[in-house]
Write an enzyme that holds these catalytic residues in place. Sequence first.
Site, short mmCIF file in Angstrom:
data_model
loop_
_atom_site.label_atom_id
_atom_site.label_comp_id
_atom_site.label_asym_id
_atom_site.label_seq_id
_atom_site.Cartn_x
_atom_site.Cartn_y
_atom_site.Cartn_z
N ALA A 37 -1.66 -0.97 5.03
CA ALA A 37 -2.93 -1.14 5.75
C ALA A 37 -3.47 0.24 6.16
CB ALA A 37 -2.72 -2.01 6.98
N HIS A 38 -2.57 1.14 6.56
CA HIS A 38 -3.01 2.50 6.89
C HIS A 38 -3.66 3.16 5.68
CE1 HIS A 38 -0.65 2.24 10.59
NE2 HIS A 38 -1.18 3.38 10.97
N ARG A 39 -2.98 3.01 4.54
CA ARG A 39 -3.49 3.64 3.32
C ARG A 39 -4.87 3.08 2.99
NH1 ARG A 39 0.56 3.09 -0.61
NH2 ARG A 39 1.34 5.12 -0.02
#
Lengths: 201, 295
Positions: A37-39
Amino acid sequence: MAVYKLRTPISEEEIRKLRVNDVLYISGTIVTARDQAHRRALELHKQGKPLPINLEGLAVFHCGPLMGKEGEKWVIVSAGPTTSTRMEVFEDEFIEKFKVRVIIGKGGMGTRTTEAMKKYGAVYGAFTGGAGVIAAQAVKNIKGVEWFDLGMPEALWILEVEEFGPLTVAIDSHGNNLFEEVKKRVELNKQNIYQTLGLQL
Amino acid sequence: MVTANLVEEVAVNLLRLAVIELPRDVKEALRKAYNEEESEAGKTQLEAILKNVELAEKTRKPICQDTGTIIFYIKAGAETEGLDKIPQALRNATVRATREVPLRPNAVDPFLQKNSGDNTGRFIPYINWEITSGDTLEITALPKGGGSENVSAVGMLVPGHGVKGLKKFVIDAVMRAGAKPCPPNIIGVGVGGGADIAIKLAKQALLRPLDQPNPNEDIARLEKELYEAANMTGIGPMGLGGKCTVLGVNIEYAHRHPASYPAAVAFQCWAARRATARIHADGRVEYLTHTFGGK
Ligand code: SF4
């Protein structure tokens, strides 16, 4: 040690009052996000596209929750933190770009995150690893889920929480990192321990 | 008679008990740790742990969201009938428990990175067999968390360093693990045999209750010495600093080859999920680690 109860959106001014070892409880909105999700969030930002939710002033929770379904409705079963170091490569940019004020996880984070927290005003709240039930108890409502294609643990779960905690402030916005301090202390204790164990190899 | 249906039923119960309720010895050790902890951050963490344990029991929800890789240990009496049906019964139990408890699906194909969705897969649930005499069947469920598994260590030590080398290996593993395995942990140490045997023994050591030291007095003393040393590191609950880094150290050993000194360290979470039941030949079931159905 002081105890703080903050409600999202949290301002920079409020967050700068916190110091390591303080205890924090959060009410309002927190969003789960792990590596993928960060990516994805950072990629969208690069392309100039908006995220499904504005994260400014909110808390991001490193967590892959165990969810269940009651009829059509998602219910949270257990939701303890996951190891935060995996997000170290993304977090400084994440804090800078999305202005989140609190990162919640376990195990602590490194110098890049510590620097970003100092620069942009954010803290790291250590939530008790494995304590999935007290975390789930504090979740009052599941406001939504985004990016479910990433799988249940990796999706963005948008959670409405009431007094989510206790979080031990382990990195503050003044450059202090409790985990690093503990690591240094362990290093100092090492020789003493070897000696106690009679180790002169 | 020990039927496949009964085994499946008991295994579902064991998985449920294991992930929801800690064994008595672990609960006691956590309370003791809370009373002895001096650091504020450490005490906050232990208090949250105790509260979480209580809430999980009350709400019948898994203590930790990572309900682990499903592992069984079977002690099968040689006279038990239908042993060949047990692996399938345990698989069925795993699928059912995943849905009914629920458990988090944690079985991923290492090449395709695909999650099977029901906690079963190649060799998973993993079954460890031991043949005993008699006609009873003892089943232990050990849903093993990933965070603590990730800091496991195995080493081929220098035989000439003997027990000193072993002590250093264990204490170094604890210091290297730091906050990662959600301390306080239970430490399993396996020595001797070969690399595979040492790891197997280390994990098996986690099955022994914390209030049962090794029956060999010298080894029991070593367990205590390593326990005290680990609690001098200052890592503390969740790595936030404090005294309570481990809840106990259990050692198991095998004889070694003259040229090698294999040693392994297994970490168990404070959420030490394990549950054991004994099925008698007449179908009677005894739950050994937990109270079940008022028994
Ligand atoms: S290390 Fe253990 S207690 Fe911690 S989150 Fe993982 S499974 Fe749960």
